[in-house]
Write a protein that holds these residues in place. Structure first.
Motif, PDB file in Angstrom:
ATOM      1  N   ASP A 172       0.907  -1.564  -0.267  1.00 32.20           N
ATOM      2  CA  ASP A 172      -0.175   0.138   0.138  1.00 32.20           C
ATOM      3  C   ASP A 172       0.909   0.804   0.219  1.00 32.20           C
TER       4      ASP A 172
ATOM      5  N   ALA B 103       2.434   1.223  -3.719  1.00 29.16           N
ATOM      6  CA  ALA B 103       1.269   1.453  -4.701  1.00 29.16           C
ATOM      7  C   ALA B 103      -0.381   1.433  -4.593  1.00 29.16           C
ATOM      8  N   GLY B 104      -0.162   1.164  -3.407  1.00 29.05           N
ATOM      9  CA  GLY B 104      -2.011   1.552  -3.126  1.00 29.05           C
ATOM     10  C   GLY B 104      -2.660   0.330  -3.059  1.00 29.05           C
ATOM     11  N   GLY B 105      -3.819  -0.186  -2.864  1.00 24.65           N
ATOM     12  CA  GLY B 105      -4.134  -1.286  -3.180  1.00 24.65           C
ATOM     13  C   GLY B 105      -3.835  -1.858  -1.842  1.00 24.65           C
TER      14      GLY B 105
ATOM     15  N   THR C 261      -6.162  -2.146 -10.933  1.00 23.89           N
ATOM     16  CA  THR C 261      -5.013  -1.698 -11.088  1.00 23.89           C
ATOM     17  C   THR C 261      -3.923  -2.713 -11.745  1.00 23.89           C
TER      18      THR C 261
ATOM     19  N   LYS D 184      -1.030   0.172 -14.031  1.00 22.51           N
ATOM     20  CA  LYS D 184       0.070   0.163 -13.660  1.00 22.51           C
ATOM     21  C   LYS D 184       1.004   0.880 -14.492  1.00 22.51           C
TER      22      LYS D 184
ATOM     23  N   GLY E 187      -8.310  -1.170  -2.257  1.00 21.40           N
ATOM     24  CA  GLY E 187      -8.349  -0.281  -3.843  1.00 21.40           C
ATOM     25  C   GLY E 187      -8.185   1.196  -3.558  1.00 21.40           C
TER      26      GLY E 187
ATOM     27  N   SER F 201      -4.868   3.071  -4.903  1.00 25.61           N
ATOM     28  CA  SER F 201      -4.851   2.872  -5.821  1.00 25.61           C
ATOM     29  C   SER F 201      -5.251   3.798  -7.158  1.00 25.61           C
TER      30      SER F 201
ATOM     31  N   ILE G  82      -4.037   7.045  -6.542  1.00 31.11           N
ATOM     32  CA  ILE G  82      -2.611   7.755  -7.394  1.00 31.11           C
ATOM     33  C   ILE G  82      -3.383   7.584  -8.676  1.00 31.11           C
ATOM     34  N   PHE G  83      -4.079   7.342  -9.262  1.00 33.96           N
ATOM     35  CA  PHE G  83      -3.644   7.260 -10.967  1.00 33.96           C
ATOM     36  C   PHE G  83      -5.412   8.669 -11.029  1.00 33.96           C
TER      37      PHE G  83
ATOM     38  N   SER H 227       1.721   9.486  -5.129  1.00 34.73           N
ATOM     39  CA  SER H 227       1.875   8.465  -4.862  1.00 34.73           C
ATOM     40  C   SER H 227       2.223   8.776  -3.077  1.00 34.73           C
TER      41      SER H 227
ATOM     42  N   SER I 203      -0.841  11.090  -3.076  1.00 30.98           N
ATOM     43  CA  SER I 203      -2.351   9.806  -2.537  1.00 30.98           C
ATOM     44  C   SER I 203      -2.752   9.699  -0.019  1.00 30.98           C
TER      45      SER I 203
END
Length: 234
Positions: free
Chosen positions: A28, A31-33, A123, A127, A163, A166, A169-170, A184, A187
């Motif tokens: 997490d 990259a999160g999630g 996700t 990526k 999630g 993520s 971030i996106f 990131s 976020s």
């Protein structure tokens, strides 16, 4: 009920839960999630779905805090941007928890399954985002989309959670053209706001197993700190 359950958990189960949540916090931070791992782990431990959501949220507070401040010390957080978004993330999360509490717990298992599959696919398909930083500042258009994003994902975080990191971030990459590492970092504080709001609301409704949250939360704090350090340096 919660304390009685804790006395029945085996050492093997606790080691499994701790290991899974350590990995979740590490991932997490990068990259999160991480909730894709930690929430199913709490559900697998036998907690009631509502209690699993609240307990996971409080444990995740430790890891989110650790990674957030690690990113902040590294200068990867744009305070002039996120100060506009944090209140909406907080409000959305409160409404999200209030909504999920109204759902009978027996419906959360299949709901969790389908949401987890959706988050996983999303996700995997995204990526490669965030190769470069093209942020040129805040304007009326991107801040409106940012506020909508903060409220919506805050609601999702309170309602379910896995999630969220993520997705944020996106969203930062898509809306504000940030690179992955800065997206990131920002976020984490947006996620921290919705996390705090969720924790407060779950505690209000009595849906937190504190022994789990604190012990596993400390393990997740270590995982998140290591993950954030790797993300910033690598």
């Amino acid at each position: 009920m919660i304390d009685t359950f804790f006395t029945q958990i085996t050492l093997t189960s606790f080691i499994f839960l701790g290991t899974a949540c350590f990995c979740a916090a590490f991932i997490d931070a990068v990259a999160g999630g991480g909730g894709l791992i930690s929430l199913p782990a709490f559900l697998a431990a036998g907690l009631d779905p509502h209690v699993a959501l609240g307990t996971n949220k409080l444990a995740a507070f430790f890891s989110t805090s650790g990674s957030a401040f690690k990113f902040a010390r590294s200068g990867k957080v744009n305070w002039s941007l996120i100060k506009f978004l944090i209140p909406f993330s907080f409000l959305g999360a409160v409404l999200g928890v209030k909504s999920v509490i109204l759902i009978d717990s027996k419906y959360l298992y299949p709901l969790a399954f389908f949401l987890l599959i959706f988050v996983l696919i999303y996700t995997l398909k995204n990526k490669n985002l965030g190769d470069s930083d093209n942020f040129i500042g805040v304007d009326s258009k991107n801040i409106k989309f940012g506020i909508l994003m903060a409220f919506s994902l805050g609601f999702y975080d309170g309602f379910f959670g896995p999630g969220t990191g993520s997705f944020i971030i996106f969203s930062f990459i898509k809306i504000f053209k940030l690179d992955f590492i800065k997206a990131s970092g920002n976020s984490k504080f947006l996620n921290l706001a919705s996390n705090i709001a969720s924790v407060i609301t779950f505690i209000y409704y009595g849906k937190v197993a504190y022994i789990y949250s604190i012990t596993i939360g400390l393990i997740m704090l270590i995982g998140a700190s290591i993950g954030a350090k790797v993300a910033v340096s690598k």
